[in-house]
Design a protein around this motif. Structure first.
Motif, PDB file in Angstrom:
ATOM      1  N   LEU A  19      13.178   5.078   4.411  1.00  0.00           N
ATOM      2  CA  LEU A  19      13.374   3.867   4.557  1.00  0.00           C
ATOM      3  C   LEU A  19      12.872   2.908   3.311  1.00  0.00           C
ATOM      4  CD1 LEU A  19      11.977   3.401   8.158  1.00  0.00           C
ATOM      5  CD2 LEU A  19      14.569   3.514   7.583  1.00  0.00           C
ATOM      6  N   ASP A  20      12.473   3.737   2.287  1.00  0.00           N
ATOM      7  CA  ASP A  20      12.102   3.010   1.097  1.00  0.00           C
ATOM      8  C   ASP A  20      13.140   2.029   0.573  1.00  0.00           C
ATOM      9  OD1 ASP A  20       9.780   4.249   1.301  1.00  0.00           O
ATOM     10  OD2 ASP A  20       9.904   5.463  -0.296  1.00  0.00           O
ATOM     11  N   VAL A  21      14.444   2.715   0.724  1.00  0.00           N
ATOM     12  CA  VAL A  21      15.552   1.773  -0.102  1.00  0.00           C
ATOM     13  C   VAL A  21      15.753   0.490   0.590  1.00  0.00           C
ATOM     14  CG1 VAL A  21      17.241   2.927   1.446  1.00  0.00           C
ATOM     15  CG2 VAL A  21      17.858   1.991  -0.682  1.00  0.00           C
ATOM     16  N   TYR A  22      15.166   0.323   1.748  1.00  0.00           N
ATOM     17  CA  TYR A  22      15.595  -0.897   2.579  1.00  0.00           C
ATOM     18  C   TYR A  22      14.039  -1.721   2.599  1.00  0.00           C
ATOM     19  CZ  TYR A  22      19.426   1.684   4.686  1.00  0.00           C
ATOM     20  OH  TYR A  22      20.734   2.089   4.649  1.00  0.00           O
ATOM     21  N   ALA A  23      13.060  -1.090   2.134  1.00  0.00           N
ATOM     22  CA  ALA A  23      11.903  -1.768   2.337  1.00  0.00           C
ATOM     23  C   ALA A  23      10.947  -1.879   1.221  1.00  0.00           C
ATOM     24  CB  ALA A  23      10.958  -1.128   3.724  1.00  0.00           C
ATOM     25  N   ARG A  24      10.932  -0.980   0.274  1.00  0.00           N
ATOM     26  CA  ARG A  24      10.092  -0.840  -0.682  1.00  0.00           C
ATOM     27  C   ARG A  24      10.535  -0.827  -1.964  1.00  0.00           C
ATOM     28  NH1 ARG A  24       8.010   1.019   3.698  1.00  0.00           N
ATOM     29  NH2 ARG A  24       8.959   2.889   3.795  1.00  0.00           N
ATOM     30  N   LEU A  25      11.932  -0.401  -2.124  1.00  0.00           N
ATOM     31  CA  LEU A  25      12.522  -0.582  -3.578  1.00  0.00           C
ATOM     32  C   LEU A  25      12.789  -1.854  -4.006  1.00  0.00           C
ATOM     33  CD1 LEU A  25      14.487   2.909  -3.748  1.00  0.00           C
ATOM     34  CD2 LEU A  25      12.167   2.738  -4.385  1.00  0.00           C
ATOM     35  N   THR A  26      12.551  -2.314  -5.112  1.00  0.00           N
ATOM     36  CA  THR A  26      12.807  -3.549  -5.538  1.00  0.00           C
ATOM     37  C   THR A  26      14.401  -3.458  -6.164  1.00  0.00           C
ATOM     38  OG1 THR A  26      12.101  -3.317  -7.578  1.00  0.00           O
ATOM     39  CG2 THR A  26      10.604  -4.391  -6.391  1.00  0.00           C
ATOM     40  N   GLN A  27      14.993  -4.608  -6.349  1.00  0.00           N
ATOM     41  CA  GLN A  27      16.351  -4.753  -6.668  1.00  0.00           C
ATOM     42  C   GLN A  27      16.661  -4.133  -8.203  1.00  0.00           C
ATOM     43  OE1 GLN A  27      19.225  -5.683  -5.214  1.00  0.00           O
ATOM     44  NE2 GLN A  27      20.519  -5.378  -6.920  1.00  0.00           N
ATOM     45  N   ARG A  87      18.535  -0.631  -8.954  1.00  0.00           N
ATOM     46  CA  ARG A  87      19.562  -0.553  -9.958  1.00  0.00           C
ATOM     47  C   ARG A  87      19.472   0.383 -11.283  1.00  0.00           C
ATOM     48  NH1 ARG A  87      21.107  -5.880 -13.616  1.00  0.00           N
ATOM     49  NH2 ARG A  87      23.359  -5.000 -14.441  1.00  0.00           N
ATOM     50  N   SER A  88      17.888   0.537 -11.642  1.00  0.00           N
ATOM     51  CA  SER A  88      17.689   1.508 -12.717  1.00  0.00           C
ATOM     52  C   SER A  88      17.809   2.765 -12.358  1.00  0.00           C
ATOM     53  CB  SER A  88      15.989   1.168 -12.918  1.00  0.00           C
ATOM     54  OG  SER A  88      15.237   1.664 -11.840  1.00  0.00           O
ATOM     55  N   ARG A  89      18.050   3.293 -11.079  1.00  0.00           N
ATOM     56  CA  ARG A  89      18.148   4.566 -10.668  1.00  0.00           C
ATOM     57  C   ARG A  89      19.713   5.160 -11.307  1.00  0.00           C
ATOM     58  NH1 ARG A  89      16.713   5.523  -4.463  1.00  0.00           N
ATOM     59  NH2 ARG A  89      17.329   7.464  -5.193  1.00  0.00           N
ATOM     60  N   ARG A  90      20.557   3.957 -11.325  1.00  0.00           N
ATOM     61  CA  ARG A  90      21.777   4.365 -11.679  1.00  0.00           C
ATOM     62  C   ARG A  90      21.900   5.433 -13.074  1.00  0.00           C
ATOM     63  NH1 ARG A  90      24.585  -0.977 -14.656  1.00  0.00           N
ATOM     64  NH2 ARG A  90      22.783  -1.136 -16.033  1.00  0.00           N
ATOM     65  N   ARG A  91      20.645   5.281 -13.679  1.00  0.00           N
ATOM     66  CA  ARG A  91      20.718   6.297 -14.968  1.00  0.00           C
ATOM     67  C   ARG A  91      20.519   7.565 -14.811  1.00  0.00           C
ATOM     68  NH1 ARG A  91      19.936   2.433 -19.102  1.00  0.00           N
ATOM     69  NH2 ARG A  91      19.294   0.396 -18.776  1.00  0.00           N
ATOM     70  N   LEU A  92      20.119   7.993 -13.660  1.00  0.00           N
ATOM     71  CA  LEU A  92      19.973   9.301 -13.144  1.00  0.00           C
ATOM     72  C   LEU A  92      21.156   9.605 -12.218  1.00  0.00           C
ATOM     73  CD1 LEU A  92      16.186   9.349 -12.264  1.00  0.00           C
ATOM     74  CD2 LEU A  92      17.159  10.057 -14.507  1.00  0.00           C
ATOM     75  N   GLY A  93      22.254   8.724 -12.051  1.00  0.00           N
ATOM     76  CA  GLY A  93      23.323   8.983 -11.279  1.00  0.00           C
ATOM     77  C   GLY A  93      23.001   8.890  -9.711  1.00  0.00           C
ATOM     78  N   GLN A  94      21.774   8.265  -9.638  1.00  0.00           N
ATOM     79  CA  GLN A  94      21.476   7.910  -8.173  1.00  0.00           C
ATOM     80  C   GLN A  94      21.296   6.628  -7.627  1.00  0.00           C
ATOM     81  OE1 GLN A  94      17.703  10.369  -8.179  1.00  0.00           O
ATOM     82  NE2 GLN A  94      18.929  12.256  -7.602  1.00  0.00           N
ATOM     83  N   GLY A  95      21.934   5.634  -8.645  1.00  0.00           N
ATOM     84  CA  GLY A  95      21.775   4.113  -8.101  1.00  0.00           C
ATOM     85  C   GLY A  95      22.264   3.872  -6.968  1.00  0.00           C
ATOM     86  N   LEU A  96      21.622   2.865  -6.149  1.00  0.00           N
ATOM     87  CA  LEU A  96      21.969   2.409  -5.100  1.00  0.00           C
ATOM     88  C   LEU A  96      22.044   1.143  -5.101  1.00  0.00           C
ATOM     89  CD1 LEU A  96      19.757   4.629  -2.740  1.00  0.00           C
ATOM     90  CD2 LEU A  96      21.984   5.319  -3.180  1.00  0.00           C
ATOM     91  N   PHE A  97      22.830   0.309  -3.990  1.00  0.00           N
ATOM     92  CA  PHE A  97      22.880  -0.970  -3.657  1.00  0.00           C
ATOM     93  C   PHE A  97      22.777  -1.153  -2.166  1.00  0.00           C
ATOM     94  CE2 PHE A  97      27.414  -0.136  -3.828  1.00  0.00           C
ATOM     95  CZ  PHE A  97      27.948  -0.946  -2.971  1.00  0.00           C
ATOM     96  N   ILE A  98      22.526  -2.375  -1.889  1.00  0.00           N
ATOM     97  CA  ILE A  98      22.475  -2.579  -0.371  1.00  0.00           C
ATOM     98  C   ILE A  98      23.803  -3.561  -0.009  1.00  0.00           C
ATOM     99  CG2 ILE A  98      21.259  -3.808   1.848  1.00  0.00           C
ATOM    100  CD1 ILE A  98      20.049  -0.914   0.402  1.00  0.00           C
TER     101      ILE A  98
END
Length: 276
Positions: free
Chosen positions: A15-23, A27-38
């Motif tokens: 649930l980190d993606v919904y609760a604990r990861l900031t915007q 966004r920064s995870r995109r550099r690893l090819g794993q970037g997400l958005f909500i």
């Protein structure tokens, strides 16, 4: 259904993606090819799926499983769906869910500027606009009022920010967009030079007594035009205004000095968009 997972702990790492990861972290995870958005609300999520975006998981109120979210679940049969009552989800996310449904989705690779602009006649360029609500509203106006694409500068708010996506009503998935430069120093130069090389004239929206009115027929007649909008409060930088081909303003009445940038964009796009 095994993929429907009741929330048993707010600390569950999935649930980190919904609760604990900031915007910024999302966004920064995109550099690893794993970037997400909500994406938020069934309508917006549906537009994202229509555009080919890949869902990772969903979070929703239990009552929506057989309700508003049922068509989404049918379209995404292989992803986990975390559920709970409204008060649990609000405690998890820190805000009330719009329409009770969130979806974590993978960020796509953005097109290059030249590739995106290849067939465009009208572009919106957003310089340093930081409020996601304004960014979302501008995207909605750009899609509705005849713009062919949107360029955002490196200092602009992420168009895939949750609130920007929500306010855009999913039009961020419908109109082409990309970032013009990876670093702040790449705007206004060489960004404006790239537009000029592609044959675009540039119109800086700015409060200037010497500016052309937005309904000047010369502007509407230009074969390729990029409308450049500046940050809240300060507007466009002096360098950007100086380097653009035209300075343009919306005539005001009753002593009003200006419009909010999102409202100004709608006026400019209506007047200067593809309808001409």
């Amino acid at each position: 259904m095994e993929r429907i997972i009741p929330i048993s702990s707010l600390e569950a790492p999935e649930l980190d993606v919904y609760a604990r990861l900031t915007q910024a972290q999302l966004r920064s995870r995109r550099r690893l090819g794993q970037g997400l958005f909500i994406a938020e609300s069934p309508k917006v999520i549906g537009h994202a799926l229509d555009a080919g975006y890949e869902p990772v998981s969903m979070l929703m109120e239990r009552r929506h499983i057989q309700g508003d979210a049922a068509p989404l679940l049918a379209r995404c049969p292989d992803i986990p769906v975390y559920t709970g009552p409204r008060e649990v989800l609000a405690a998890l996310t820190g805000y009330e869910l719009t329409r009770g449904v969130l979806c974590a989705m993978r960020r796509p690779a953005l097109p290059g500027v030249e590739a995106m602009c290849g067939n465009a006649r009208r572009l919106a360029v957003l310089e340093g606009i930081v409020d996601p609500t304004n960014v979302g509203a501008i995207f909605r106006s750009a899609a509705a009022l005849g713009m062919d694409g949107v360029l955002v500068t490196p200092t602009c708010c992420d168009p895939l920010h949750r609130r920007a996506v929500r306010v855009s009503m999913g039009t961020v998935f419908q109109i082409p967009w990309t970032v013009v430069g990876e670093e702040a120093g790449q705007w206004p130069e060489p960004g404006l030079s790239r537009l000029k090389a592609m044959g675009f004239q540039t119109a800086a929206m700015a409060l200037n007594p010497a500016a052309r009115p937005v309904d000047d027929p010369v502007l509407a007649a230009l074969p390729r035009l990029a409308v450049v909008l500046g940050t809240e409060g300060d507007g466009l930088s002096r360098e950007t205004i100086a380097r653009c081909d035209y300075t343009v303003m919306i005539p005001m009445a009753h002593g009003v000095d200006s419009l909010n940038v999102a409202a100004a964009s709608a006026v400019a796009f209506w007047q200067l968009g593809r309808k001409h």
